[in-house]
Design a protein around this motif. Structure first.
Motif, PDB file in Angstrom:
ATOM      1  N   GLU A 232     -24.261 -16.483   8.408  1.00 25.81           N
ATOM      2  CA  GLU A 232     -23.117 -18.119   7.384  1.00 25.81           C
ATOM      3  C   GLU A 232     -23.594 -19.344   8.408  1.00 25.81           C
ATOM      4  O   GLU A 232     -23.110 -19.833   8.698  1.00 25.81           O
ATOM      5  CB  GLU A 232     -22.321 -17.829   6.837  1.00 25.81           C
ATOM      6  N   LEU A 233     -24.821 -20.269   7.130  1.00 25.55           N
ATOM      7  CA  LEU A 233     -24.733 -21.801   8.157  1.00 25.55           C
ATOM      8  C   LEU A 233     -23.566 -22.480   7.757  1.00 25.55           C
ATOM      9  O   LEU A 233     -22.859 -22.109   7.002  1.00 25.55           O
ATOM     10  CB  LEU A 233     -25.638 -22.682   6.756  1.00 25.55           C
ATOM     11  N   ASN A 234     -22.546 -23.035   8.692  1.00 25.20           N
ATOM     12  CA  ASN A 234     -21.737 -23.253   8.268  1.00 25.20           C
ATOM     13  C   ASN A 234     -21.859 -24.987   9.088  1.00 25.20           C
ATOM     14  O   ASN A 234     -20.967 -25.741   9.663  1.00 25.20           O
ATOM     15  CB  ASN A 234     -20.526 -22.507   9.672  1.00 25.20           C
ATOM     16  N   ASN A 235     -22.738 -26.396   8.934  1.00 24.60           N
ATOM     17  CA  ASN A 235     -22.805 -27.831   9.071  1.00 24.60           C
ATOM     18  C   ASN A 235     -22.871 -27.111  10.825  1.00 24.60           C
ATOM     19  O   ASN A 235     -23.964 -27.001  11.102  1.00 24.60           O
ATOM     20  CB  ASN A 235     -21.185 -28.303   8.374  1.00 24.60           C
ATOM     21  N   THR A 236     -21.943 -28.097  11.137  1.00 24.67           N
ATOM     22  CA  THR A 236     -22.542 -28.121  12.644  1.00 24.67           C
ATOM     23  C   THR A 236     -21.507 -27.686  13.613  1.00 24.67           C
ATOM     24  O   THR A 236     -21.810 -28.022  15.146  1.00 24.67           O
ATOM     25  CB  THR A 236     -22.315 -29.864  12.926  1.00 24.67           C
ATOM     26  N   GLN A 237     -20.858 -26.734  13.397  1.00 25.62           N
ATOM     27  CA  GLN A 237     -19.862 -26.500  14.173  1.00 25.62           C
ATOM     28  C   GLN A 237     -19.536 -24.659  13.894  1.00 25.62           C
ATOM     29  O   GLN A 237     -18.737 -24.632  12.643  1.00 25.62           O
ATOM     30  CB  GLN A 237     -18.280 -26.640  14.624  1.00 25.62           C
ATOM     31  N   TYR A 238     -20.049 -23.797  14.247  1.00 21.04           N
ATOM     32  CA  TYR A 238     -19.229 -22.219  14.111  1.00 21.04           C
ATOM     33  C   TYR A 238     -17.967 -22.234  14.390  1.00 21.04           C
ATOM     34  O   TYR A 238     -17.597 -22.748  15.610  1.00 21.04           O
ATOM     35  CB  TYR A 238     -19.857 -21.260  14.883  1.00 21.04           C
ATOM     36  N   ASP A 239     -16.844 -21.428  13.404  1.00 20.36           N
ATOM     37  CA  ASP A 239     -15.839 -21.208  13.463  1.00 20.36           C
ATOM     38  C   ASP A 239     -14.854 -19.788  13.751  1.00 20.36           C
ATOM     39  O   ASP A 239     -13.949 -20.190  13.327  1.00 20.36           O
ATOM     40  CB  ASP A 239     -15.178 -22.491  12.714  1.00 20.36           C
ATOM     41  N   GLU A 240     -15.743 -18.597  14.124  1.00 19.53           N
ATOM     42  CA  GLU A 240     -15.303 -17.305  13.902  1.00 19.53           C
ATOM     43  C   GLU A 240     -15.635 -16.727  14.902  1.00 19.53           C
ATOM     44  O   GLU A 240     -16.237 -17.572  16.246  1.00 19.53           O
ATOM     45  CB  GLU A 240     -15.818 -16.808  12.714  1.00 19.53           C
ATOM     46  N   ALA A 241     -15.742 -16.143  15.346  1.00 17.59           N
ATOM     47  CA  ALA A 241     -15.600 -15.234  16.283  1.00 17.59           C
ATOM     48  C   ALA A 241     -16.604 -14.773  17.233  1.00 17.59           C
ATOM     49  O   ALA A 241     -17.170 -15.565  18.306  1.00 17.59           O
ATOM     50  CB  ALA A 241     -15.278 -14.174  16.663  1.00 17.59           C
ATOM     51  N   ALA A 318     -29.222 -27.418  -9.124  1.00 18.16           N
ATOM     52  CA  ALA A 318     -27.472 -27.259  -8.871  1.00 18.16           C
ATOM     53  C   ALA A 318     -27.676 -28.358  -8.930  1.00 18.16           C
ATOM     54  O   ALA A 318     -26.822 -28.694  -8.839  1.00 18.16           O
ATOM     55  CB  ALA A 318     -27.750 -25.449  -8.445  1.00 18.16           C
ATOM     56  N   ASN A 319     -28.518 -29.272  -8.205  1.00 22.85           N
ATOM     57  CA  ASN A 319     -27.868 -30.118  -6.976  1.00 22.85           C
ATOM     58  C   ASN A 319     -26.159 -29.914  -5.999  1.00 22.85           C
ATOM     59  O   ASN A 319     -26.080 -30.358  -6.036  1.00 22.85           O
ATOM     60  CB  ASN A 319     -27.919 -31.379  -7.914  1.00 22.85           C
ATOM     61  N   ASN A 320     -25.926 -28.776  -5.578  1.00 22.65           N
ATOM     62  CA  ASN A 320     -25.303 -27.616  -4.907  1.00 22.65           C
ATOM     63  C   ASN A 320     -24.918 -28.904  -3.401  1.00 22.65           C
ATOM     64  O   ASN A 320     -26.046 -29.138  -2.617  1.00 22.65           O
ATOM     65  CB  ASN A 320     -25.721 -26.730  -4.699  1.00 22.65           C
ATOM     66  N   VAL A 321     -23.798 -29.299  -3.743  1.00 26.90           N
ATOM     67  CA  VAL A 321     -23.540 -30.188  -2.617  1.00 26.90           C
ATOM     68  C   VAL A 321     -23.081 -29.596  -0.893  1.00 26.90           C
ATOM     69  O   VAL A 321     -23.654 -29.862  -0.345  1.00 26.90           O
ATOM     70  CB  VAL A 321     -21.760 -31.067  -2.826  1.00 26.90           C
ATOM     71  N   ASP A 322     -23.179 -28.388  -1.156  1.00 23.76           N
ATOM     72  CA  ASP A 322     -23.325 -27.229  -0.173  1.00 23.76           C
ATOM     73  C   ASP A 322     -24.195 -26.423   0.067  1.00 23.76           C
ATOM     74  O   ASP A 322     -24.563 -26.125   1.360  1.00 23.76           O
ATOM     75  CB  ASP A 322     -21.852 -25.917  -0.271  1.00 23.76           C
ATOM     76  N   GLY A 323     -25.480 -26.933  -0.538  1.00 26.88           N
ATOM     77  CA  GLY A 323     -26.935 -26.385  -0.343  1.00 26.88           C
ATOM     78  C   GLY A 323     -27.340 -26.725   1.072  1.00 26.88           C
ATOM     79  O   GLY A 323     -28.040 -28.270   1.568  1.00 26.88           O
ATOM     80  N   TYR A 325     -26.322 -26.452   3.810  1.00 26.32           N
ATOM     81  CA  TYR A 325     -25.431 -26.858   4.607  1.00 26.32           C
ATOM     82  C   TYR A 325     -24.241 -26.719   5.041  1.00 26.32           C
ATOM     83  O   TYR A 325     -24.014 -26.221   6.402  1.00 26.32           O
ATOM     84  CB  TYR A 325     -24.960 -28.698   3.751  1.00 26.32           C
ATOM     85  N   SER A 326     -23.265 -25.871   3.998  1.00 28.40           N
ATOM     86  CA  SER A 326     -21.661 -24.558   4.374  1.00 28.40           C
ATOM     87  C   SER A 326     -22.409 -23.771   3.604  1.00 28.40           C
ATOM     88  O   SER A 326     -22.494 -24.315   2.895  1.00 28.40           O
ATOM     89  CB  SER A 326     -20.947 -26.099   4.199  1.00 28.40           C
ATOM     90  N   SER A 327     -21.670 -22.764   4.042  1.00 32.59           N
ATOM     91  CA  SER A 327     -21.507 -21.256   3.208  1.00 32.59           C
ATOM     92  C   SER A 327     -23.397 -21.023   2.264  1.00 32.59           C
ATOM     93  O   SER A 327     -23.201 -20.926   0.939  1.00 32.59           O
ATOM     94  CB  SER A 327     -20.477 -21.971   0.894  1.00 32.59           C
ATOM     95  N   PHE A 328     -23.872 -21.199   3.631  1.00 33.90           N
ATOM     96  CA  PHE A 328     -25.523 -20.621   3.126  1.00 33.90           C
ATOM     97  C   PHE A 328     -25.946 -19.590   3.703  1.00 33.90           C
ATOM     98  O   PHE A 328     -25.500 -19.433   4.980  1.00 33.90           O
ATOM     99  CB  PHE A 328     -26.386 -21.633   3.249  1.00 33.90           C
ATOM    100  N   PHE A 329     -26.447 -18.303   3.439  1.00 37.93           N
ATOM    101  CA  PHE A 329     -25.917 -17.314   4.052  1.00 37.93           C
ATOM    102  C   PHE A 329     -27.980 -16.397   4.374  1.00 37.93           C
ATOM    103  O   PHE A 329     -28.657 -17.216   3.579  1.00 37.93           O
ATOM    104  CB  PHE A 329     -25.120 -15.981   3.125  1.00 37.93           C
ATOM    105  N   PHE A 330     -28.043 -16.013   5.242  1.00 35.61           N
ATOM    106  CA  PHE A 330     -28.722 -14.987   5.450  1.00 35.61           C
ATOM    107  C   PHE A 330     -28.303 -13.662   6.104  1.00 35.61           C
ATOM    108  O   PHE A 330     -27.368 -13.384   6.399  1.00 35.61           O
ATOM    109  CB  PHE A 330     -29.895 -15.429   6.516  1.00 35.61           C
ATOM    110  N   TYR A 331     -29.636 -12.900   5.484  1.00 38.41           N
ATOM    111  CA  TYR A 331     -28.873 -12.120   6.001  1.00 38.41           C
ATOM    112  C   TYR A 331     -29.906 -10.854   7.579  1.00 38.41           C
ATOM    113  O   TYR A 331     -31.154 -11.722   6.461  1.00 38.41           O
ATOM    114  CB  TYR A 331     -28.485 -10.776   5.322  1.00 38.41           C
ATOM    115  N   LYS A 332     -30.267 -10.131   8.126  1.00 40.47           N
ATOM    116  CA  LYS A 332     -31.023  -9.195   8.346  1.00 40.47           C
ATOM    117  C   LYS A 332     -31.260  -7.792   8.646  1.00 40.47           C
ATOM    118  O   LYS A 332     -29.656  -7.274   9.605  1.00 40.47           O
ATOM    119  CB  LYS A 332     -31.521  -9.888   9.931  1.00 40.47           C
TER     120      LYS A 332
END
Length: 708
Positions: A232-241, A318-323, A325-332
């Motif tokens: 999950e893209l989380n702006n400029t700082q990761y905040d999970e384990a 959508a012109n998504n404010v979070d596009g 930028y944040s809450s933007f996912f990838f999976y592998k």
């Protein structure tokens, strides 16, 4: 205070039920009832850990009982919630209407998706006045065939006996058989680490690119560390384990596995960095190549191209404010490449911004991380344009219009939102400290829904302008009129009175006789286009349009897109179509010099053609003051224009097409076109009137009408 409603109803005055509570004056009692969507009732197990306790902090976790009842009274769930907590980041901080995460005691299908799921989220949608943004784009992603998109639906939430509003109940973006169905590395870690997930300790290190990552200390790695990962893209700082930074200064949370060993974190952070380096790679002249010279791989060899194209277009629409930028996912998955998605957090979209209203004309996605570079890679944008016209635009158009999906969903939500907006205000922008945070007093639900529909229609038009080229300027040498020409004259009595533009915007192109509809996006490997050969290299020998293209070139109806390409699959705009018709008629000089449309500039390639078409009753424009020259021309429109140009009458044969109703503006024109041999339909029983007409189709229609 307890009130005897039976007695009150017997004392109604002027059709109103009046009640009196305490010493207050009598007041009318209003009763509201939702319809169309289920209701959810949550009752806290411990009254001391009720809603106020849960709403106070995301760390406050409790249990409860929950019953969910469908509109028809069928009980969808009636059992315990083993977990109930508030969720969200900015929304939790700024929204009085909280979102929640619930965990059922047993897996259940709460939204009719065919999958039984244990963990669900209840999304408040506080900053979305329509209550439709998030579901609209999740549903669109599903229609586009994006795997693992979270299923969702609306509910009315009652919490500890109090009505709390319209909510969206949704699956989570998580790894699992019913969500992102890839290898579950947490299971693999548990198999080789006793007590995995308990009393974990984290530390940081740097990968070979010098980028920081955080990992869990002391874990034995599973045999295969190539996947699966949910990022999950989380702006400029990761905040999970588990998380990492990239060379471009953005941060990713590794959502799964939650506790990730050092070797695995090294692997996934370096894999992603190689992908990022490919996306941002440039040649000596500053051109974006999409090619990582260090590894010898293109960006789409790291991340699936079609998934990138789909996600990019969703964020663009959508012109998504979070596009990006944040809450933007990838999976592998294990031993596979990465994919963009699933989509998430599409609430602040369709003009709703954080600090201000976002115009449908505003472009900011291409200034965001990753999209900045992707949008400059020629092969990527070629794939975007191709997919937009072949697949995406069709589905986007279905959202809008009087009978579009949004209008239908708004009708479904009418009773629920009437209740919701008795309790909550109509929010305009996300920041509660801004003067324009709320819609103006007197705003209705119909107002905000119409705003969303109008915004999306304008946004689609903007994407049309971005992704459709204009017809080249006409040759300097005069071209003799073709023989026969298109007869012109005033609109006949059987012509429709409404504009030739249907109420819903046009749809993407498909050939009149398609060979491979919905062709998937294919990678474009060269960084720079190869030097084309002579003649039209993209006109397929033996194709249904080959002779039509030759005829159109010989008669000066079109020159082609370049000296060597015709671009047969490129969508034809309304401006191009009337220009083709005008040239086919010998380019007659219009009698009028007064342009009725504000969006057709003097000196534009289609100026005289539009004047001519208007004065001869061939077109009426999309409104009284606009012609929409850059909008794609639908198949229904093009046959209507030809029909009017011929001053024709409706065909007499039976209607063979199930998608051509008897009362549409194009109906007579379609029946005439079939009888006149102009078109054979899309299939034997469908015409696809709302699909856009491409360049191959328009010259074929003209050729069949005038020359064949």
């Amino acid at each position: 205070q307890t009130v005897d409603l039976t007695a009150a109803m017997g004392q109604s005055r002027n059709g109103r039920v009046m009640v009196q509570i305490g010493d207050a004056a009598e007041a009318p009692l209003y009763i509201m009832q939702s319809s169309g969507i289920p209701a959810m009732y949550i009752t806290s197990d411990d009254p001391a850990e009720g809603r106020e306790f849960v709403d106070a902090s995301k760390s406050n976790v409790t249990t409860a009982q929950m019953q969910m009842v469908a509109e028809d009274g069928i009980v969808l769930y009636a059992d315990a919630l083993t977990q109930l907590k508030a969720r969200g980041n900015t929304t939790f901080t700024n929204s009085p209407k909280k979102s929640y995460q619930i965990k059922l005691s047993s897996k259940s299908d709460l939204v009719g998706c065919g999958e039984k799921v244990k963990t669900w989220v209840l999304l408040a949608g506080y900053t979305d006045a329509t209550q439709m943004h998030d579901k609209t784009f999740k549903d669109l992603a599903s229609e586009l065939g994006m795997p693992y998109t979270a299923s969702c639906d609306w509910v009315d939430l009652f919490y500890d006996g109090e009505y709390r509003g319209t909510y969206l109940i949704s699956e989570k973006n998580s790894v699992g058989k019913t969500s992102v169905d890839i290898t579950d590395m947490e299971d693999a870690y548990e198999a080789v680490n006793e007590g995995y997930g308990e009393d974990m300790t984290t530390a940081t290190a740097t990968n070979r690119f010098g980028a920081l990552y955080q990992y869990t200390v002391g874990l034995t790695e599973p045999e295969d560390i190539t996947g699966g990962y949910l990022l999950e893209l989380n702006n400029t700082q990761y905040d999970e384990a588990s998380g990492f930074l990239t060379s471009n200064g953005v941060a990713f949370n590794v959502k799964s596995p939650e506790w990730c060993g050092q070797e695995a974190m090294t692997y996934i952070s370096e894999y992603y960095q190689e992908f990022e380096n490919a996306v941002y790679a440039q040649d000596a002249d500053g051109n974006y190549t999409g090619y990582n010279e260090e590894t010898g791989k293109y960006y789409y060899e790291y991340c699936d191209l079609e998934s990138l194209v789909r996600v990019y277009l969703l964020q663009e629409l959508a012109n998504n404010v979070d596009g990006f930028y944040s809450s933007f996912f990838f999976y592998k998955d294990a031993n596979g490449i990465m994919y963009a998605g699933p989509v998430w957090d599409m609430e602040t979209t369709c003009g709703t911004g954080w600090a201000g209203v976002i115009s449908p004309e505003t472009e900011f996605i291409n200034n965001r991380y990753l999209a900045t570079a992707l949008s400059k890679i020629p092969g990527f944008m070629d794939a975007v344009v191709k997919y937009y016209h072949e697949t995406f635009r069709d589905l986007a158009e279905a959202l809008v219009g009087e009978d579009g999906t949004l209008a239908q969903n708004a009708a479904l939500l009418a009773d629920s939102t009437a209740m919701n907006y008795t309790l909550w205000p109509f929010v305009r922008v996300g920041n509660p400290n801004k003067d324009n945070h709320l819609w103006a007093s007197g705003t209705t639900y119909a107002d905000v829904v119409n705003d969303m529909i109008n915004w999306l229609e304008a946004r689609i038009a903007k994407l049309d302008a971005n992704f459709v080229s204009t017809e080249p300027t006409e040759p300097t040498e005069p071209v003799e009129p073709t023989d026969p020409t298109i007869p012109v004259g005033p609109t006949g009595p059987d012509q429709p009175s409404q504009p030739d533009q249907p109420s819903q915007p046009d749809q993407p192109s498909q050939p009149d006789q398609p060979t491979q509809p919905d062709t998937p996006v294919n990678p474009v490997t060269p960084a720079k286009p190869a030097t084309p050969d002579k003649e039209f290299t993209d006109v397929v020998a033996g194709s249904y349009y080959e002779d039509a293209v030759k005829w159109a070139i010989e008669n000066g109806i079109t020159e082609g897109k370049t000296d060597t390409t015709f671009a047969p699959e490129e969508v034809c705009t309304r401006g191009q179509v009337v220009t083709f018709l005008w040239r086919a008629a010998g380019k007659p000089a219009p009698k009028s010099t007064t342009m009725p449309f504000t969006d057709v500039a003097q000196g534009s390639y289609c100026y005289d053609a539009v004047l001519w078409a208007v004065e001869n009753g061939i077109t009426k424009g999309t409104t009284e003051t606009t012609f929409s020259p850059n909008k794609a021309c639908s198949r229904g429109e093009i046959v209507t224009l030809l029909f009017r140009g011929q001053n024709a009458v409706a065909g007499t044969q039976a209607n063979p097409f199930q998608d051509v109703p008897a009362d549409k503006f194009y109906t007579d024109a379609v029946l005439w076109a079939v009888e006149a041999g102009v078109t054979k339909g899309y299939t034997a029983d469908t015409f696809r009137p709302d699909m856009s007409c491409n360049r191959a189709q328009i010259v074929t229609f003209l050729w069949r009408l005038l020359a064949k």
